[in-house]
Design a protein around this motif. Structure first.
Motif, short mmCIF file in Angstrom:
data_model
loop_
_atom_site.label_atom_id
_atom_site.label_comp_id
_atom_site.label_asym_id
_atom_site.label_seq_id
_atom_site.Cartn_x
_atom_site.Cartn_y
_atom_site.Cartn_z
N LEU A 167 1.01 -1.49 -0.70
CA LEU A 167 0.34 0.14 -0.07
C LEU A 167 0.66 1.49 0.01
O LEU A 167 0.31 1.87 -1.08
N CYS B 12 -5.59 2.51 -0.71
CA CYS B 12 -6.42 2.09 0.51
C CYS B 12 -7.28 0.54 0.17
O CYS B 12 -6.61 0.21 -0.34
N TRP B 13 -7.36 -0.16 1.59
CA TRP B 13 -7.43 -0.96 1.97
C TRP B 13 -8.89 -2.34 2.31
O TRP B 13 -9.38 -1.13 3.41
N ALA C 3 -11.51 -0.33 -3.24
CA ALA C 3 -10.16 -0.50 -2.79
C ALA C 3 -9.01 -0.80 -3.96
O ALA C 3 -9.34 -1.93 -4.46
N VAL D 219 -11.18 0.03 4.77
CA VAL D 219 -11.87 0.93 4.17
C VAL D 219 -13.22 0.27 3.89
O VAL D 219 -12.88 -0.12 2.70
N PRO E 11 -14.83 4.62 -0.87
CA PRO E 11 -13.83 5.82 -1.08
C PRO E 11 -13.76 7.30 -2.17
O PRO E 11 -13.84 8.26 -1.27
N ARG F 239 -12.30 11.49 3.85
CA ARG F 239 -10.89 10.53 3.16
C ARG F 239 -8.78 10.96 3.56
O ARG F 239 -8.49 9.76 3.90
N VAL G 211 -6.98 7.80 3.35
CA VAL G 211 -7.19 7.39 2.56
C VAL G 211 -6.54 8.41 0.98
O VAL G 211 -6.89 9.66 1.06
#
Length: 459
Positions: free
Chosen positions: A290, A321-322, A329, A383, A387, A395, A400
Motif C-alpha cells: 500500500l 486504501c485497503w 479499494a 475502508v 472512497p 478521506r 485515504v
C-alpha cells in the motif's frame, strides 16, 4: 554465469525431449519475452534447433528494452542502441506444447549476454532473484493474475464486439460457448489450472482466473494464457484485446494480482490476531504494498490508456486504501469462505492492468511487501465504503490517498521511491522511466478516443 557444464546439461535435456515433441506434432518452438512496455515479443526456432537454443541461446538485440507500444525506439540512458547482442535461453522446465496453436511449442526465455552473464534488464531473471531473497527470509508467496479481455470481430482496427448480451449474462455465455470450449480445452491440455471463466461487464468482455502458483510460474502462466487466447480467438475469426481501455467510454480490462504470504506451510494472511485474522507479518507485507503503490503504478499501470481505466467508482481501485471485499479499494482483502481461510486468504491488487510486464510488476510487488516486513509496517484502518463517496476531509481522516491520475504522475512517484530504485537497479529503473516518458510524448495532445485506438491491439 552459464558454465560449460550447464550448457551441456541443457543441450542433453533438450535432445531427450525431441522425440516426444515430434510425436506431438511440434515443428517449431516459440521463445517469448516481455519488454519494458509490456509487449510480448517472440523469436522461434525449428524443433531440431532446440538443443542448440537451450545451450547457446538465440541471438536478439537488447534494443527491445527501449521499444514503445508503436515499435518506435527511445534513445534511453541505458537502452535503445543498435549495438550489442543478447542470447535468449528457453526454460525447458516450462516448455509447453501449444494446443491452441497446433504444430508449435512454447518456452519462456531468460536473456543472457554473450559471455553467459544475466542481462541486467531481464525481468524474468529479476523476479527469480526477488523470490530467492524472500526464500532466504524463510518466506514464499503464492500468486495469480486475473485475465480480462475483450473479443472483437477480426478484420478491422476498430472495435466491433464479437459477442453480445448482458454483463455476466447467460445469453453472452451461450453466444461464446464454442469459443470458450475450445479455449478451456486448450488451456487444460497445456496444464493450466483454470479456476473460473465468465462473461464480464464491458462489451465483448470475458474473464478467467487461474490457480495460484509461485510468482515466476504465475507470470509465465499469464503470458501463456494470453498467447493461447490470441491463438484461439484468431481461429474463431475474433481478435482479442487486453488493453486497459479498449473503448474510451467503456469499462477497461484489469489485470488484478492475487498474493498470499507463507512461512513453514502457514498462510500469514490468516490465523492471526489482527484485523480480519491477519498475522503481524501478513499485515506488514500488505502495508508495504500500500505504501509503495503510487510508484508501482509506473510498472503496473504503465500506459497512458491505463489512466483512462483507473478512475473512481469503476472497480479499478483508484484510491490507495485497503478493505475487506471492497472492490473500490486499491487493495482488496479476501478471507475466503469460513472453514477454508488458511488456504484461501489473500490480497488482490486491483489498480494494475495487463499492459504491465508481469515479471516486472510481480518483482515490484514482492520487493515492496518485503520492505514492509523489514520495517514492521502497519496498516491504517480498513475502508468499508467506496472512497469516492467520502468528502475530501473524510478521506484525509481515513488516511485515504488518491492514486496517480496520469502516467506522468506515476513516473514521478516511481522516481521518488527508494525501494523501487533498489529492486530494479539503476539501469532497469532508468529504462522504465525513459520508456514511459517516451509513450507520454508519443501520445501528447491525443484525445481519449485516439489513445484508446492507439493501444487497442498492442497488448
Amino acid at each position: 554465469m552459464l558454465a560449460h557444464e550447464e550448457r551441456e546439461r541443457r543441450a542433453a535435456r533438450a535432445e531427450e525431449m525431441l522425440d516426444g515433441l515430434r510425436e506431438a506434432g511440434v515443428v517449431g518452438v516459440v521463445l517469448p519475452w516481455v519488454d519494458t512496455s509490456g509487449v510480448t515479443r517472440v523469436k522461434s526456432v525449428p524443433l531440431a534447433k532446440l538443443p542448440s537454443a537451450a545451450a547457446w541461446g538465440v541471438g536478439m538485440s537488447p534494443v527491445f528494452d527501449a521499444f514503445l507500444f508503436d515499435d518506435s525506439i527511445v534513445a534511453g540512458r541505458f537502452a535503445g542502441s543498435a549495438v550489442g547482442d543478447l542470447r535468449l535461453h528457453p526454460d525447458l522446465d516450462r516448455l509447453t506444447v501449444l494446443a491452441g496453436q497446433p504444430g508449435w511449442a512454447w518456452a519462456p526465455v531468460d536473456r543472457y549476454d554473450q559471455d553467459g552473464q544475466p542481462h541486467v534488464q531481464d525481468s524474468r531473471l529479476l523476479l527469480r532473484r526477488v523470490v530467492d531473497e524472500l526464500a532466504a527470509d524463510g518466506l514464499s508467496v503464492q500468486a495469480a493474475f486475473e485475465i480480462e479481455w475483450a473479443v472483437g470481430v477480426a478484420g478491422s482496427d476498430d472495435f466491433v464486439p464479437g459477442l453480445t448480451g448482458p454483463a455476466y449474462g447467460m445469453a453472452r455465455h451461450v453466444a461464446v460457448s464454442d469459443y470458450a470450449r475450445d479455449l478451456l480445452t486448450a488451456l487444460a491440455a497445456q496444464g493450466v489450472a483454470v479456476d473460473q471463466f465468465h462473461p464480464e461487464y464491458a462489451a465483448g468482455q470475458l474473464e478467467l482466473s487461474v490457480a495460484a502458483e509461485d510468482p515466476v510460474a504465475a507470470a509465465d502462466t499469464t503470458v501463456l494464457v494470453r498467447h493461447t487466447i490470441k491463438a484461439v480467438s484468431a481461429r474463431h475469426g475474433l481478435r482479442a484485446s487486453f488493453s486497459p481501455k479498449v473503448l474510451a467510454d467503456g469499462v477497461g480490462n484489469g489485470g488484478h494480482v492475487h498474493l498470499s504470504l507463507w512461512r513453514d506451510g502457514e498462510n500469514l494472511m490468516s490465523g492471526g490476531k489482527g484485523t480480519f485474522g491477519l498475522t503481524p507479518d501478513g499485515e506488514a507485507f500488505i502495508a508495504g504494498l500500500l505504501t509503495h503503490l503510487p510508484g508501482l503504478l509506473a510498472v503496473g499501470a504503465p500506459t497512458v490508456a491505463s489512466y483512462l481505466r483507473l478512475i473512481p467508482s469503476h472497480w479499478a481501485g483508484a484510491f490507495a486504501c485497503w478493505g475487506l471485499e471492497n472492490r473500490e479499494a486499491a487493495i482488496r482483502f479476501v478471507t475466503g469462505p469460513s472453514g477454508r481461510r488458511q488456504a484461501a486468504a489473500n490480497v488482490e491488487v486491483k489498480s494494475v492492468d495487463q499492459a504491465a510486464n508481469p515479471y516486472l510488476l510481480m518483482a515490484g510487488l514482492l520487493a515492496t511487501g518485503r520492505a514492509g516486513l523489514a520495517s514492521l509496517a502497519t496498516l491504517p484502518d480498513p475502508v468499508g465504503v467506496d472512497p469516492a463517496t467520502l468528502s475530501d476531509e473524510g478521506r484525509r481522516e481515513a488516511g485515504v490517498r488518491e492514486l496517480p491520475t496520469s502516467l506522468d504522475e506515476a513516473v514521478r512517484a516511481f522516481e521518488r521511491d527508494d525501494v523501487l530504485a533498489r529492486v530494479y537497479g539503476e539501469e532497469l529503473a532508468a529504462t522504465v522511466v525513459d520508456v514511459r516518458r517516451g509513450e507520454i510524448a508519443a501520445l501528447e495532445g491525443k484525445s481519449a478516443e485516439d489513445v484508446a485506438a492507439a493501444l487497442r491491439w498492442v497488448h
